[in-house]
Enzyme design. Structure first.
Site, PDB file in Angstrom:
ATOM      1  N   THR A 349      23.598 -15.182   4.604  1.00  0.00           N
ATOM      2  CA  THR A 349      22.520 -14.747   5.492  1.00  0.00           C
ATOM      3  C   THR A 349      22.087 -15.876   6.417  1.00  0.00           C
ATOM      4  O   THR A 349      21.834 -15.670   7.608  1.00  0.00           O
ATOM      5  CB  THR A 349      21.321 -14.259   4.660  1.00  0.00           C
ATOM      6  OG1 THR A 349      21.736 -13.175   3.825  1.00  0.00           O
ATOM      7  CG2 THR A 349      20.187 -13.788   5.552  1.00  0.00           C
ATOM      8  N   GLN A 379      22.339  -7.726   5.772  1.00  0.00           N
ATOM      9  CA  GLN A 379      21.664  -8.904   6.323  1.00  0.00           C
ATOM     10  C   GLN A 379      22.328  -9.384   7.613  1.00  0.00           C
ATOM     11  O   GLN A 379      23.523  -9.685   7.628  1.00  0.00           O
ATOM     12  CB  GLN A 379      21.649 -10.039   5.303  1.00  0.00           C
ATOM     13  CG  GLN A 379      20.810  -9.751   4.070  1.00  0.00           C
ATOM     14  CD  GLN A 379      21.636  -9.272   2.907  1.00  0.00           C
ATOM     15  OE1 GLN A 379      22.380  -8.305   3.028  1.00  0.00           O
ATOM     16  NE2 GLN A 379      21.524  -9.959   1.767  1.00  0.00           N
ATOM     17  N   ASP A 402      16.638  -8.118   7.904  1.00  0.00           N
ATOM     18  CA  ASP A 402      16.509  -9.580   8.054  1.00  0.00           C
ATOM     19  C   ASP A 402      16.558 -10.033   9.516  1.00  0.00           C
ATOM     20  O   ASP A 402      17.204 -11.032   9.845  1.00  0.00           O
ATOM     21  CB  ASP A 402      17.605 -10.306   7.262  1.00  0.00           C
ATOM     22  CG  ASP A 402      17.433 -10.176   5.760  1.00  0.00           C
ATOM     23  OD1 ASP A 402      16.515  -9.454   5.336  1.00  0.00           O
ATOM     24  OD2 ASP A 402      18.221 -10.773   5.016  1.00  0.00           O
ATOM     25  N   ASP A 423      13.052  -5.813   5.156  1.00  0.00           N
ATOM     26  CA  ASP A 423      12.704  -7.244   5.042  1.00  0.00           C
ATOM     27  C   ASP A 423      12.851  -7.952   6.389  1.00  0.00           C
ATOM     28  O   ASP A 423      13.362  -9.074   6.468  1.00  0.00           O
ATOM     29  CB  ASP A 423      13.601  -7.946   4.014  1.00  0.00           C
ATOM     30  CG  ASP A 423      13.552  -7.311   2.643  1.00  0.00           C
ATOM     31  OD1 ASP A 423      12.582  -6.593   2.350  1.00  0.00           O
ATOM     32  OD2 ASP A 423      14.501  -7.517   1.859  1.00  0.00           O
ATOM     33  N   ARG A 491       7.394  -6.744   0.294  1.00  0.00           N
ATOM     34  CA  ARG A 491       7.760  -6.806  -1.121  1.00  0.00           C
ATOM     35  C   ARG A 491       8.035  -8.264  -1.472  1.00  0.00           C
ATOM     36  O   ARG A 491       8.444  -9.060  -0.627  1.00  0.00           O
ATOM     37  CB  ARG A 491       8.967  -5.917  -1.433  1.00  0.00           C
ATOM     38  CG  ARG A 491      10.234  -6.228  -0.640  1.00  0.00           C
ATOM     39  CD  ARG A 491      11.379  -5.331  -1.090  1.00  0.00           C
ATOM     40  NE  ARG A 491      12.628  -5.649  -0.390  1.00  0.00           N
ATOM     41  CZ  ARG A 491      13.829  -5.345  -0.842  1.00  0.00           C
ATOM     42  NH1 ARG A 491      13.960  -4.718  -2.011  1.00  0.00           N
ATOM     43  NH2 ARG A 491      14.915  -5.652  -0.158  1.00  0.00           N
ATOM     44  N   TRP A 493       9.827 -11.366  -2.559  1.00  0.00           N
ATOM     45  CA  TRP A 493      11.162 -11.914  -2.774  1.00  0.00           C
ATOM     46  C   TRP A 493      11.143 -12.979  -3.865  1.00  0.00           C
ATOM     47  O   TRP A 493      12.064 -13.070  -4.675  1.00  0.00           O
ATOM     48  CB  TRP A 493      11.678 -12.471  -1.453  1.00  0.00           C
ATOM     49  CG  TRP A 493      13.072 -13.014  -1.486  1.00  0.00           C
ATOM     50  CD1 TRP A 493      13.991 -12.900  -2.489  1.00  0.00           C
ATOM     51  CD2 TRP A 493      13.721 -13.758  -0.453  1.00  0.00           C
ATOM     52  NE1 TRP A 493      15.162 -13.532  -2.146  1.00  0.00           N
ATOM     53  CE2 TRP A 493      15.030 -14.059  -0.906  1.00  0.00           C
ATOM     54  CE3 TRP A 493      13.325 -14.195   0.809  1.00  0.00           C
ATOM     55  CZ2 TRP A 493      15.936 -14.788  -0.138  1.00  0.00           C
ATOM     56  CZ3 TRP A 493      14.233 -14.916   1.572  1.00  0.00           C
ATOM     57  CH2 TRP A 493      15.520 -15.202   1.103  1.00  0.00           C
TER      58      TRP A 493
END
Length: 587
Positions: A349, A379, A402, A423, A491, A493
């Site tokens: 990533t 990602q 991402d 995310d 959320r 991580w």
């Protein structure tokens, strides 16, 4: 969940070239770096850097320390503040001079020992640079070398600063650099976690070399924060005055007057050092050439003007040595930096970013950063920022999973538009997004949309995401089917994930629960998720989660801890885009 960060990476491409950046001089540079660190340590009056005592690995404080000497009272008191006291005691006892040191000197010794261990890990890891590796392993390996090198630099600055630390601003610097070093370590190991079943001896050597590094930095954070009690928990860096209701129209005092003028000047009136234009009318045709030409360790602002156009180049990066670079475009949607790399391309990533900036003092305005890989490729980062004192002003960041990687250090985003699915604002910087529009996009079937995934690992890290006076919106395609795709504020991580939404307008696409679990009960007790005086159809708190770590903030004193002035140390660098900003809660 199939769309988890460490989930399926998609098919590999057997025809893809090794994405690694060639590092033919790394070992030589590492040796040079060790010599320079020796001089730095001597300057601050510590034991000669060449005297290295190996630090024994311990069981993170869960077993009895393997001691041949009894710790002094000063060592015992110092290590009682840490999360890994046995490792702390062993580390200090192994360092020459610790038995006669007082508690203040032990802080310095702890920093020094940690710096030495990082330097040794970098050197050990670099010895396999020329080993043949599969592309994904090479990506993880190269990430680790870069991140370890950045950590050595951060710890060197922290070690130098801790000797002369005298005020809130210096405290914030030290905490920031320590937090960054820990984040770098975690990103390194996360990269190898992403390549499940691969890595072999390369992974074993690197992971072995970095063993205990995160815990050692944690101990440095804890004992330093213990001495500076203002910095424990949620850091309140400037205690001289409360800024909960103060409004300022001033430009930040960390900027030189010339920089302030640059930030407030129309593009047409700016005298750029380099102009990039696809049609050949500028200094260069590519952004990569401009970055290469920019000076290293610049103490003055170096301006790169990128004319309107769509620039697709291979993973552009402003490295750590390229300091005080300012990029100016012709506007959102006009100057576009685009790319389509994802983890499906045998990359971690960290290496998928279309554009990455780790140089301190990075500023960009009036541009678009895009990763078009799409949701099916998981990602895929559009913009990664890891430079301290970074400012992103009037920019679009467009991606899916991402999209925006706020990796580390202190950052400020103003009047940006950020698009994504899963995310899509993630990382472990101390970052404030102010007056931005945050757009949730339609994801793949069965996916849930999560705006943030913050990865603060340690309770003493001064990091987190503060979303202040922003608008949370749905793109038209999501708006048409939002009932099928719940959108959550975030959320966790990592264990101490920290995110706050303040005075923001939330659309009705936000799920009434507000927040989503990462994996069952993980981090629900230790995270800090807060909401303060938000508005809009999605802001109701009646059905919000009942987790111990969730907070409905009602106190202006508590909310003010997440403002520009306090959360990212506005007294020393007050992030700004060159236009009016508010350092406290007021708009």
């Amino acid at each position: 969940m199939g769309y988890d960060r460490l989930g399926p990476s998609g098919p590999s491409n057997p025809n893809q070239k090794d994405p690694a950046t060639s590092l033919p001089e790394l070992q030589k540079k590492t040796k040079t770096k060790l010599i320079l660190f020796t001089l730095a340590v001597l300057v601050v009056g510590v034991v000669c850097f060449g005297i290295f005592a190996g630090i024994r690995a311990v069981d993170s404080g869960k077993t009895e320390p393997k001691l041949t000497r009894k710790p002094t009272q000063a060592i015992s008191r110092t290590c009682s503040k840490s999360l890994y006291p046995n490792l702390c005691i062993d580390t200090l006892l192994d360092f020459p001079g610790s038995l006669t040191a007082d508690e203040n000197e032990l802080i310095h010794i702890s920093f020094n020992a940690t710096l030495q261990k990082f330097s040794k890990a970098l050197y050990t890891s670099s010895t396999i640079t020329y080993t043949q590796m599969p592309p994904r392993v090479r990506s993880a390996y190269d990430s680790c070398l870069e991140l370890l090198d950045d950590s050595v630099d951060a710890l060197t600055r922290a070690l130098s600063s801790v000797v002369v630390v005298s005020g809130d601003e210096s405290h914030s610097d030290v905490m920031t650099w320590l937090s960054s070093a820990m984040t770098n370590h975690d990103t390194c190991t996360d990269g190898f976690d992403e390549i499940e079943g691969q890595g072999g001896e390369v992974k074993d050597q690197v992971i072995g070399a970095v063993k205990d590094l995160s815990e050692m930095v944690s101990n440095c954070l804890a004992i330093f924060a213990g001495k500076v009690k203002d910095l424990s928990g949620v850091p309140v860096v400037n205690n001289r005055k409360l800024l909960g209701t103060e409004e300022t129209e001033e430009l930040p005092n960390w900027l030189k007057r010339e920089d302030r003028e640059l930030l407030g000047t129309p593009t047409s009136a700016i005298q750029a050092d380099i102009t990039v234009s696809k049609d050949g009318s500028g200094t260069f045709k590519t952004i990569a050439e401009a970055i290469k030409k920019a000076p290293e360790h610049s103490s003055r602002r170096f301006v790169i003007y990128v004319k309107a156009g769509r620039y697709e180049e291979e993973n552009l990066k402003v490295g750590r040595k390229k300091t005080n670079l300012m990029f100016i475009g012709d506007g959102k949607g006009k100057t576009v930096i685009t790319g389509g790399k994802s983890i499906a391309d045998d990359l971690t990533t960290f290496h998928t970013a279309t554009f990455a900036a780790t140089g301190a003092g990075f500023i960009v305005r009036d541009m678009t950063f895009e990763n078009y890989a799409g949701p099916a490729k998981h990602q895929a980062v559009a913009l990664r920022v890891g430079g301290d004192h970074a400012v992103v002003y009037r920019c679009n960041i467009i991606g899916y999973q991402d999209a925006l990687y706020v990796h580390s250090n202190r950052q400020f985003f103003r009047e940006c538009e950020i698009y994504g699915t899963v995310d899509f604002i993630f990382g472990n910087a101390a970052v404030i997004l102010q007056s931005c529009n945050i757009y949730a996009r339609k994801p793949m079937a069965q996916q849930k949309i999560t705006i943030t995934a913050q990865n603060r690992k340690d309770p003493n890290q001064n990091t987190g995401i503060s979303i202040h006076a922003c608008k949370l919106l749905a793109t038209p395609d999501l708006e048409a089917s939002k009932g099928s795709y719940p959108t959550y504020l975030g959320r966790p991580w990592k264990l101490y994930s920290r995110v706050v939404y303040m005075m923001s307008d939330m659309g009705d696409h936000i799920d009434p629960r507000g927040w989503l679990e990462w994996n069952g009960p993980f981090a629900l007790d230790s995270l800090y998720y807060g909401e303060y005086m938000n508005k809009g159809l999605g802001s109701g708190i009646g059905q919000r989660v009942k987790w111990p770590g969730y907070h409905v903030i009602t106190s202006t004193v508590e909310a003010s801890k997440f403002t520009v002035a306090q959360f990212i140390s506005g007294s020393s660098w007050l992030p700004s885009t060159g236009v009016s900003f508010f350092s406290g809660l007021s708009q």
